[in-house]
Design a protein around this motif. Structure first.
Motif, PDB file in Angstrom:
ATOM      1  N   VAL A   1       0.727  -1.383  -0.252  1.00 11.75           N
ATOM      2  CA  VAL A   1      -0.220   0.021  -0.070  1.00 11.75           C
ATOM      3  C   VAL A   1       1.093   1.481  -0.007  1.00 11.75           C
ATOM      4  CG1 VAL A   1      -1.272   1.177   1.505  1.00 11.75           C
ATOM      5  CG2 VAL A   1      -1.867  -1.039   0.853  1.00 11.75           C
ATOM      6  N   LEU A   2       0.699   2.063  -0.817  1.00 15.01           N
ATOM      7  CA  LEU A   2       1.197   3.322  -1.207  1.00 15.01           C
ATOM      8  C   LEU A   2       0.872   4.051  -1.019  1.00 15.01           C
ATOM      9  CD1 LEU A   2       4.135   4.816  -1.789  1.00 15.01           C
ATOM     10  CD2 LEU A   2       2.998   5.014  -4.459  1.00 15.01           C
ATOM     11  N   GLU A   3       0.782   5.405   0.253  1.00 15.90           N
ATOM     12  CA  GLU A   3       0.091   6.913  -0.146  1.00 15.90           C
ATOM     13  C   GLU A   3       0.837   7.321  -0.533  1.00 15.90           C
ATOM     14  OE1 GLU A   3      -1.165   9.483   3.946  1.00 15.90           O
ATOM     15  OE2 GLU A   3       0.879   8.141   3.784  1.00 15.90           O
ATOM     16  N   ARG A   4       0.092   8.121  -1.457  1.00 16.65           N
ATOM     17  CA  ARG A   4       0.449   9.500  -2.446  1.00 16.65           C
ATOM     18  C   ARG A   4       0.827  11.065  -1.814  1.00 16.65           C
ATOM     19  NH1 ARG A   4       1.553   7.507  -7.670  1.00 16.65           N
ATOM     20  NH2 ARG A   4       0.353   6.115  -8.681  1.00 16.65           N
ATOM     21  N   ALA A   5       1.749  11.750  -2.517  1.00 15.67           N
ATOM     22  CA  ALA A   5       1.971  12.860  -1.748  1.00 15.67           C
ATOM     23  C   ALA A   5       0.306  13.392  -1.840  1.00 15.67           C
ATOM     24  CB  ALA A   5       2.996  13.437  -2.959  1.00 15.67           C
ATOM     25  N   ASP A   6      -0.819  13.749  -2.322  1.00  9.68           N
ATOM     26  CA  ASP A   6      -1.662  13.965  -2.330  1.00  9.68           C
ATOM     27  C   ASP A   6      -2.523  13.491  -1.262  1.00  9.68           C
ATOM     28  OD1 ASP A   6      -2.625  11.913  -3.532  1.00  9.68           O
ATOM     29  OD2 ASP A   6      -3.555  12.972  -5.443  1.00  9.68           O
ATOM     30  N   GLY A   7      -2.410  12.310  -0.374  1.00  9.48           N
ATOM     31  CA  GLY A   7      -3.070  12.158   0.450  1.00  9.48           C
ATOM     32  C   GLY A   7      -3.972  10.511   0.107  1.00  9.48           C
ATOM     33  N   THR A   8      -4.070   9.832  -1.428  1.00  7.28           N
ATOM     34  CA  THR A   8      -4.808   8.976  -1.761  1.00  7.28           C
ATOM     35  C   THR A   8      -3.336   8.208  -1.688  1.00  7.28           C
ATOM     36  OG1 THR A   8      -3.370   9.452  -4.012  1.00  7.28           O
ATOM     37  CG2 THR A   8      -5.698  10.591  -2.929  1.00  7.28           C
ATOM     38  N   ARG A   9      -3.883   7.105  -0.997  1.00  4.28           N
ATOM     39  CA  ARG A   9      -3.770   5.267  -1.074  1.00  4.28           C
ATOM     40  C   ARG A   9      -4.363   4.710  -2.320  1.00  4.28           C
ATOM     41  NH1 ARG A   9      -6.707   3.793   0.631  1.00  4.28           N
ATOM     42  NH2 ARG A   9      -8.474   4.032   2.816  1.00  4.28           N
ATOM     43  N   VAL A  10      -2.881   3.389  -2.600  1.00  2.00           N
ATOM     44  CA  VAL A  10      -2.913   2.677  -3.903  1.00  2.00           C
ATOM     45  C   VAL A  10      -2.596   1.669  -3.382  1.00  2.00           C
ATOM     46  CG1 VAL A  10      -1.109   3.642  -5.083  1.00  2.00           C
ATOM     47  CG2 VAL A  10      -2.193   3.056  -6.788  1.00  2.00           C
ATOM     48  N   ALA A  11      -2.879   0.384  -3.611  1.00  2.00           N
ATOM     49  CA  ALA A  11      -2.226  -1.203  -3.702  1.00  2.00           C
ATOM     50  C   ALA A  11      -1.749  -1.757  -4.893  1.00  2.00           C
ATOM     51  CB  ALA A  11      -3.991  -2.258  -2.751  1.00  2.00           C
ATOM     52  N   GLY A  12      -0.898  -1.792  -4.813  1.00  5.93           N
ATOM     53  CA  GLY A  12      -0.182  -2.329  -5.528  1.00  5.93           C
ATOM     54  C   GLY A  12      -0.657  -3.839  -6.127  1.00  5.93           C
ATOM     55  N   PRO A  13       0.080  -4.416  -6.773  1.00  3.47           N
ATOM     56  CA  PRO A  13      -0.710  -5.568  -7.385  1.00  3.47           C
ATOM     57  C   PRO A  13      -0.235  -6.639  -7.341  1.00  3.47           C
ATOM     58  CG  PRO A  13       1.019  -4.993  -8.991  1.00  3.47           C
ATOM     59  CD  PRO A  13       0.590  -4.119  -8.192  1.00  3.47           C
ATOM     60  N   PRO A  14      -1.196  -7.602  -6.288  1.00  7.03           N
ATOM     61  CA  PRO A  14      -0.403  -9.096  -5.074  1.00  7.03           C
ATOM     62  C   PRO A  14       0.649  -9.646  -5.685  1.00  7.03           C
ATOM     63  CG  PRO A  14      -3.047  -9.563  -6.050  1.00  7.03           C
ATOM     64  CD  PRO A  14      -2.556  -8.061  -6.983  1.00  7.03           C
ATOM     65  N   LEU A  15       1.157  -9.885  -4.775  1.00  8.54           N
ATOM     66  CA  LEU A  15       2.669 -10.927  -5.299  1.00  8.54           C
ATOM     67  C   LEU A  15       3.148 -12.124  -4.263  1.00  8.54           C
ATOM     68  CD1 LEU A  15       5.850  -9.566  -5.883  1.00  8.54           C
ATOM     69  CD2 LEU A  15       5.816 -11.552  -3.614  1.00  8.54           C
ATOM     70  N   GLU A  16       2.447 -13.138  -5.349  1.00 10.66           N
ATOM     71  CA  GLU A  16       3.032 -14.465  -4.389  1.00 10.66           C
ATOM     72  C   GLU A  16       4.317 -15.284  -4.444  1.00 10.66           C
ATOM     73  OE1 GLU A  16       0.764 -18.840  -4.847  1.00 10.66           O
ATOM     74  OE2 GLU A  16      -0.044 -17.777  -6.322  1.00 10.66           O
ATOM     75  N   VAL A  17       4.802 -15.570  -3.225  1.00  9.06           N
ATOM     76  CA  VAL A  17       5.390 -15.946  -2.910  1.00  9.06           C
ATOM     77  C   VAL A  17       5.627 -17.393  -2.417  1.00  9.06           C
ATOM     78  CG1 VAL A  17       7.571 -15.609  -0.912  1.00  9.06           C
ATOM     79  CG2 VAL A  17       5.933 -14.090  -1.317  1.00  9.06           C
ATOM     80  N   VAL A  18       6.247 -18.228  -3.685  1.00  9.27           N
ATOM     81  CA  VAL A  18       6.939 -19.371  -3.256  1.00  9.27           C
ATOM     82  C   VAL A  18       8.121 -19.685  -3.347  1.00  9.27           C
ATOM     83  CG1 VAL A  18       6.003 -21.740  -5.318  1.00  9.27           C
ATOM     84  CG2 VAL A  18       4.623 -19.371  -5.253  1.00  9.27           C
ATOM     85  N   VAL A  19       7.787 -21.371  -2.158  1.00  9.93           N
ATOM     86  CA  VAL A  19       9.014 -21.463  -1.796  1.00  9.93           C
ATOM     87  C   VAL A  19       9.046 -23.112  -1.546  1.00  9.93           C
ATOM     88  CG1 VAL A  19       9.136 -19.674   0.057  1.00  9.93           C
ATOM     89  CG2 VAL A  19       8.223 -21.666   1.064  1.00  9.93           C
TER      90      VAL A  19
END
Length: 317
Positions: free
Chosen positions: A195-213
């Protein structure tokens, strides 16, 4: 051209994640646009000492260097950094800073407190308990995961499959923290959302990433840095799963009081997401998970860092 902003990039750290903090700080320093930023390097040694470009600094002198900067970029992971302590130092020095504030850093670093917040929001968590000594241990459903309440990079984490392993695992975790979290093992895919809080105060979620071990392993310290983990981006999830993950990540970001950027880690089970933990200063080299997620969404690494620095300055007007 407007005057360049002086940015104190603080790396290292007095904890077991010292090397990771050095790597993040070095990467951030290289990627900040020199046309916009005058980077001032500060490093915290394993012993808590401070230096700049290899030159030792008394603590008072380090604070003076920090106070002379326009903004700070703390790149220290784990205790004595990510847990709100560096945020508090910046607050006292009157310097705007990237990342979570004192409350957000402290709450998120405490895995038990994070889970209590999640449960209050209706977000599922693994059943577990906290103990301060091996004498407080009671029989638990196995397999279980034993970990320090406040540590990062999976240091001190053990997968316990038999009752005989429980006490040694707790003792190992207690070497890194005064409290230990014992949880039932959650069976599911490991999926992270940034989750990124942009400089204008809005929040955006990036695409999900799966960790495979590899089968039978945790995403532990070794797996995080030995190259055996496979990052799948974007994670293959249904529309419903993607919406649940994003909503839960944003809810945790807000409830904990995060700022800047955070990585929210889940186990995606057949019954939906189960929260694992929240990282308010995740790895931020160009090859780390969070930068990869946002790069996949079209936000290149230098732009991501610029967004974080600009946001830190914007929060103080």
């Amino acid at each position: 051209m407007s005057a360049r902003r002086r940015v104190a990039v603080i790396g290292g750290g007095r904890n077991c994640e010292h090397e990771v903090g050095l790597a993040t700080a070095a990467s951030v320093r290289r990627a900040l646009d020199p046309r916009r930023y005058d980077v001032v390097p500060l490093t915290i040694g394993r012993d808590g000492s401070w230096s700049s470009d290899g030159s030792p600094l008394a603590f008072a002198d380090a604070v003076a260097v920090l106070a002379a900067c326009d903004v700070a970029f703390p790149a220290v992971h784990g205790p004595h950094g990510e847990d709100g302590t560096l945020a508090a130092l910046c607050e006292l020095a009157g310097v705007p800073y990237v990342g979570a504030g004192v409350r957000g850093g402290a709450l998120a670093m405490d895995k038990w407190a994070t889970k209590l917040v999640a449960a209050a929001l209706g977000i599922r968590v693994a059943p577990g308990m906290v103990v301060a000594s091996v004498d407080e241990l009671v029989p638990v459903r196995l397999p279980a995961v034993v970990k320090p309440v406040a540590a990062g990079s999976s240091h001190g984490v053990t997968l316990v499959r038999s009752a005989a392993q429980l006490v040694p695992a707790a003792r190992a975790a207690l070497e890194l923290d005064t409290r230990v979290l014992v949880e039932e093992l959650v069976v599911g895919r490991e999926v992270d959302v940034a989750v990124l809080e942009r400089a204008d105060g809005t929040r955006v979620a990036g695409p999900p990433l799966e960790v495979v071990v590899p089968s039978g392993r945790l995403f532990d310290t070794e797996a995080k840095y030995d190259g055996s983990a496979d990052f799948r981006l974007p994670a293959v999830v249904s529309d419903v799963e993607g919406k649940e993950l994003e909503e839960a990540a944003l809810a945790m970001f807000d409830a904990l009081g995060c700022s800047g950027v955070a990585r929210v880690d889940f186990f995606l089970t057949r019954s939906g997401p189960v929260l694992n933990e929240v990282n308010t200063m995740p790895g931020l080299t160009e090859q780390s998970q969070v930068p990869k997620m946002f790069a996949a969404a079209g936000l290149a690494y230098p732009r991501l860092l610029d967004e974080l620095v600009t946001g830190a300055l914007a929060r103080v007007g």
